[in-house]
Design an enzyme around this catalytic site. Structure first.
Site, mmCIF file in Angstrom:
data_model
loop_
_atom_site.group_PDB
_atom_site.id
_atom_site.type_symbol
_atom_site.label_atom_id
_atom_site.label_comp_id
_atom_site.label_asym_id
_atom_site.label_seq_id
_atom_site.Cartn_x
_atom_site.Cartn_y
_atom_site.Cartn_z
ATOM 1 N N ASN A 8 0.870 -1.177 0.000
ATOM 2 C CA ASN A 8 0.000 0.000 0.000
ATOM 3 C C ASN A 8 0.908 1.228 0.000
ATOM 4 O O ASN A 8 1.537 1.533 1.013
ATOM 5 C CB ASN A 8 -0.886 -0.037 1.260
ATOM 6 C CG ASN A 8 -1.738 1.211 1.401
ATOM 7 O OD1 ASN A 8 -1.830 2.026 0.482
ATOM 8 N ND2 ASN A 8 -2.358 1.363 2.558
ATOM 9 N N LYS A 10 0.138 4.290 -0.254
ATOM 10 C CA LYS A 10 -0.506 5.472 0.365
ATOM 11 C C LYS A 10 -0.236 6.727 -0.465
ATOM 12 O O LYS A 10 -0.271 6.665 -1.682
ATOM 13 C CB LYS A 10 -0.026 5.628 1.815
ATOM 14 C CG LYS A 10 -0.127 4.339 2.627
ATOM 15 C CD LYS A 10 0.052 4.579 4.085
ATOM 16 C CE LYS A 10 0.111 3.254 4.814
ATOM 17 N NZ LYS A 10 0.116 3.397 6.248
ATOM 18 N N GLU A 106 -6.766 4.269 8.148
ATOM 19 C CA GLU A 106 -6.562 5.715 7.920
ATOM 20 C C GLU A 106 -7.809 6.344 7.315
ATOM 21 O O GLU A 106 -8.132 7.502 7.597
ATOM 22 C CB GLU A 106 -5.324 5.928 7.031
ATOM 23 C CG GLU A 106 -4.046 5.666 7.826
ATOM 24 C CD GLU A 106 -2.858 5.218 6.999
ATOM 25 O OE1 GLU A 106 -2.916 5.306 5.756
ATOM 26 O OE2 GLU A 106 -1.868 4.762 7.598
ATOM 27 N N GLU A 177 -5.187 -5.546 10.557
ATOM 28 C CA GLU A 177 -4.168 -4.544 10.822
ATOM 29 C C GLU A 177 -4.455 -3.834 12.146
ATOM 30 O O GLU A 177 -5.295 -2.915 12.196
ATOM 31 C CB GLU A 177 -4.147 -3.492 9.714
ATOM 32 C CG GLU A 177 -3.848 -4.040 8.338
ATOM 33 C CD GLU A 177 -3.330 -2.926 7.426
ATOM 34 O OE1 GLU A 177 -2.171 -2.990 7.045
ATOM 35 O OE2 GLU A 177 -4.091 -1.995 7.130
HETATM 36 C C1 PEP Z 1 -0.638 -0.079 6.262
HETATM 37 O O1 PEP Z 1 -0.821 1.128 6.303
HETATM 38 O O2 PEP Z 1 -1.494 -0.818 5.753
HETATM 39 C C2 PEP Z 1 0.599 -0.609 6.822
HETATM 40 C C3 PEP Z 1 0.626 -1.871 7.087
HETATM 41 O O3 PEP Z 1 1.616 0.297 7.036
HETATM 42 P P1 PEP Z 1 3.070 -0.028 7.664
HETATM 43 O O4 PEP Z 1 3.574 -1.312 7.019
HETATM 44 O O5 PEP Z 1 3.919 1.148 7.301
HETATM 45 O O6 PEP Z 1 2.881 -0.203 9.126
#
Ligand code: PEP
Length: 260
Positions: A8, A10, A106, A177
């Site tokens: 991802n 972002k 988010e 997550e």
């Molecule tokens: C995410 O935002 O889905 C994520 C897993 O971010 P990170 O790996 O940076 O914690």
């Protein structure tokens, strides 16, 4: 079972040049990495989908090693309409997008996305046969209050509603997550991840027989040096990666951890 390793991106990276370079590095190195039984996927921002799709079209095999996902989809319409700023499922399909991320923490946190809205997004994605990566996870406060399972069960109600109202198939991945692990460098213990994934698996089994093989992946501060801890758990069918997906070498190293 195929392991899913999904990046991802972002609101990164800054420039089109960086996006193209990252996609090119992935395409150039993915076959050398010999990622048998690992399916990669990347989710750039909307404005970069076309450029990434163009780079991914240079993949050697007809079965692409790297699939394309978007980070969101409109709840307003699956097709067209007067919805300024929105991107529809149909437009994504037209860009050769295969999957969409729905319900990332988010978006829940900064855009107040609730179960009703997420249900509409999933319906629109489903109407155009896009796969859905549905993200769920507890906040730090939920974790401290030991109500993780309750929170996840509430978030999974969206999936229950999808199946209550349709008998059609849906391409679905659940990404667990924990919000407190995203971008923080903190990760839950492997035994916590294992028990949460087993809980999610049980919830899905209770909903619909069709959901029994849905992949359940983990996300939150996954890096090359901790990926093996997750890949060694049979209950973990892959990972959703944020920060470490912005570097081709580290993303491929994480994927390598899932090669049996
Ligand atoms: C995410 O935002 O889905 C994520 C897993 O971010 P990170 O790996 O940076 O914690």
């Amino acid at each position: 079972m195929t392991a899913w390793v999904i990046g991802n991106w972002k609101l990164n990276p800054t420039s089109l040049l960086e996006v193209k370079t990252l996609a090119q590095q992935l395409v150039q190195n993915v076959y050398q990495a010999k990622l048998d039984d690992v399916q990669l996927m990347v989710a750039p921002s909307f404005v970069h989908l076309s450029a990434v799709q163009s780079e991914l079209s240079h993949q050697e095999d007809t079965e692409p090693a790297i699939l394309l996902a978007s980070q969101d989809v409109s709840a307003m319409s699956a097709d067209i309409g007067a919805y300024t700023g929105e991107v529809s499922a149909n437009q994504l399909v037209d860009m050769d997008v295969d999957w969409v991320i729905v319900g990332h923490s988010e978006r829940r946190q900064y855009f107040d996305e609730d179960n009703d809205l997420l249900l509409q997004k999933i319906r629109n994605a489903q109407a155009k046969e896009l796969g859905v990566i549905f993200c769920i996870g507890e906040s730090e406060a939920d974790y401290q209050a030991e109500i993780t399972e309750k929170v996840l069960a509430e978030q999974l109600q969206v999936i229950y509603s999808v199946f209550e109202q349709t008998s059609s198939d849906i391409k679905l991945i659940i990404a667990y997550e924990p919000v407190w692990a995203i971008g923080t460098g903190r990760v839950p213990s492997t035994s916590d991840v294992d028990s949460v994934h087993k809980f999610i698996r049980q919830q899905l089994a209770n909903m619909d027989a069709k959901l029994q093989d849905v992949p359940i992946i983990y996300g939150g501060s996954v890096k090359p040096d901790n990926a093996k801890a997750f890949s060694s758990l049979p209950s973990v069918n892959g990972v959703l990666v944020g920060g470490a997906a912005l570097d081709a070498d580290s993303f491929l190293a994480i994927a390598q951890s899932f090669v049996e």
